[in-house]
Design an enzyme around this catalytic site. Sequence first.
Site, short mmCIF file in Angstrom:
data_model
loop_
_atom_site.label_atom_id
_atom_site.label_comp_id
_atom_site.label_asym_id
_atom_site.label_seq_id
_atom_site.Cartn_x
_atom_site.Cartn_y
_atom_site.Cartn_z
N ASP A 245 -0.47 13.47 -16.89
CA ASP A 245 -1.07 13.37 -17.04
C ASP A 245 -2.41 14.31 -18.16
OD1 ASP A 245 -3.50 10.83 -16.40
OD2 ASP A 245 -4.38 12.42 -15.91
N ASP B 108 5.56 0.95 4.15
CA ASP B 108 7.05 0.44 4.96
C ASP B 108 7.68 0.48 3.99
OD1 ASP B 108 5.93 -1.48 3.57
OD2 ASP B 108 6.04 -3.07 5.49
N GLU C 158 12.74 3.49 2.48
CA GLU C 158 13.65 4.34 2.18
C GLU C 158 14.30 5.29 1.92
OE1 GLU C 158 16.59 2.03 0.09
OE2 GLU C 158 15.13 0.12 0.36
N GLU D 116 3.97 2.37 8.48
CA GLU D 116 2.96 2.24 8.08
C GLU D 116 1.26 3.07 9.81
OE1 GLU D 116 3.06 -1.94 6.09
OE2 GLU D 116 2.51 -2.51 8.56
N GLU E 24 6.03 -6.87 9.93
CA GLU E 24 6.85 -6.71 9.18
C GLU E 24 6.63 -5.88 7.68
OE1 GLU E 24 6.13 -11.34 8.60
OE2 GLU E 24 6.56 -10.46 9.98
N GLU F 296 5.58 -6.77 3.39
CA GLU F 296 4.96 -7.60 3.18
C GLU F 296 4.01 -7.70 2.40
OE1 GLU F 296 2.97 -5.27 5.85
OE2 GLU F 296 5.20 -6.07 5.58
N THR G 209 7.05 -11.74 -2.53
CA THR G 209 6.27 -12.97 -3.17
C THR G 209 4.11 -13.27 -3.03
OG1 THR G 209 6.15 -13.74 -0.67
CG2 THR G 209 7.60 -13.86 -2.50
N ASP H 277 3.74 -13.99 4.24
CA ASP H 277 5.50 -13.97 3.71
C ASP H 277 6.04 -12.64 3.99
OD1 ASP H 277 8.09 -14.94 3.81
OD2 ASP H 277 7.67 -15.53 1.67
N HIS I 218 21.67 -6.64 6.70
CA HIS I 218 20.54 -6.72 6.54
C HIS I 218 20.12 -7.48 6.90
CE1 HIS I 218 20.69 -4.28 2.76
NE2 HIS I 218 19.02 -3.95 2.60
#
EC number: 3.4.24.28
Length: 544
Positions: free
Chosen positions: A285, A366, A371, A405, A415, A418, A422, A428, A459
């Site tokens: 940059d 998260d 990963e 997190e 979660e 999240e 979506t 969700d 999973h």
Amino acid sequence: MNKRAMLGAIGLAFGLMAWPFGASAKGKSMVWNEQWKTPSFVSGSLLGRCSQELVYRYLDQEKNTFQLGGQARERLSLIGNKLDELGHTVMRFEQAIAASLCMGAVLVAHVNDGELSSLSGTLIPNLDKRTLKTEAAISIQQAEMIAKQDVADRVTKERPAAEEGKPTRLVIYPDEETPRLAYEVNVRFLTPVPGNWIYMIDAADGKVLNKWNQMDEAKPGGAQPVAGTSTVGVGRGVLGDQKYINTTYSSYYGYYYLQDNTRGSGIFTYDGRNRTVLPGSLWADGDNQFFASYDAAAVDAHYYAGVVYDYYKNVHGRLSYDGSNAAIRSTVHYGRGYNNAFWNGSQMVYGDGDGQTFLPFSGGIDVVGHELTHAVTDYTAGLVYQNESGAINEAMSDIFGTLVEFYANRNPDWEIGEDIYTPGVAGDALRSMSDPAKYGDPDHYSKRYTGTQDNGGVHTNSGIINKAAYLLSQGGVHYGVSVTGIGRDKMGKIFYRALVYYLTPTSNFSQLRAACVQAAADLYGSTSQEVNSVKQAFNAVGVY
């Protein structure tokens, strides 16, 4: 898009049950492998004045129990010897015969105050008594051709552009009841879809004995580091939040690069430019300000990789994923509208998502923690990404992704994914640790998936372990079992110790329970509330 990556196991350890020791270890605790009729977890005061030779002596002393089929020193090779954070000596051994390693047969020995205190892992019994062929009838080249052809015929439907993977080697593969000499072949590729397949090819006739995808998924003007001055830039992430990030200014090129020299061997973030060639170009940059929309995925990947590094260092004393300050490399803008993120065995890769099912994957802290924890697992337990060991692999990534997190205090919850899943649907997520059934995952062993899809449900069945971890942390009543919570920090310490110092490549859920019980005893004492809570948590999800 199906939320679960469609990724099937090496059954070294199936159902386990408690079993008494022999006379030499009277009154000690043992977990028994019902398939092989040998121990898979032993704890207690076993023998004193410990050394590598003492482990061999103990196994020879208990030869009728372990059934090695010969002298322990002839069957086991020492592959690791270190002191852990508690001052315990931890030794790892691999089983071998006729110079061929036994796939997944790893034994971990713990020494506390000069005394052999535990053994974990499962060995294949009586190999010398079996009609085991130790010379291959087909060549390495033939085995590799068979694996690559199977990928083309059954996985990608075309010949993939293979990359260099792990070298092919001869192993003893525990094929159901009859161990076989096999080639372990790694077929790694990025197109037409990313894959990191492990094949077990029968060395006698070329039959594919097993295969699984070890690709761990969530569901200067080049790649080289630059010389320059460490600086701090500023930018905006995927969710629109501002972040300060460590960069490097090169006076030679006149650019600021996403190269963080303050952590270990560095954190490097690359631009994939919507292609599928890794790693891409080191992100550059002109003014050290990263506010363009195209910058957002890179800002988050770079910043969150630093947070994950800090979490493992500050909470667990671990220096990067390998424990030795390895550089952390991430590529963003991989492919076009690519709905996934993965650890490919050497670096992180993030797709941009399609904007409807997913946002850019690096926007979820998260997800990044998940990963990179796959990388930690690769360098510790090495859990095979299939069936129960694969579900433990996934659960560990969910657990530590969530703990990262909370560590960063960025709208933490239980979660998974999240923030990037979506975007048009509120509330969700990919998975839930507090309520796995919310997204169709099992929360009890009696409800586990037993099919072959998703590598045997890695999973899906991870939900069982996720629920146990949540209960251990937060407490609660589940299927009539009351669990006393001990908090996130202690829960994380217990699961980390189990992962790093007790689990082996083919560990199953019962072995994980035993490992967590032993880890809690190491950390807090064998009669502690923490040990009792671990037992309660696993009881609540039906794992014994």
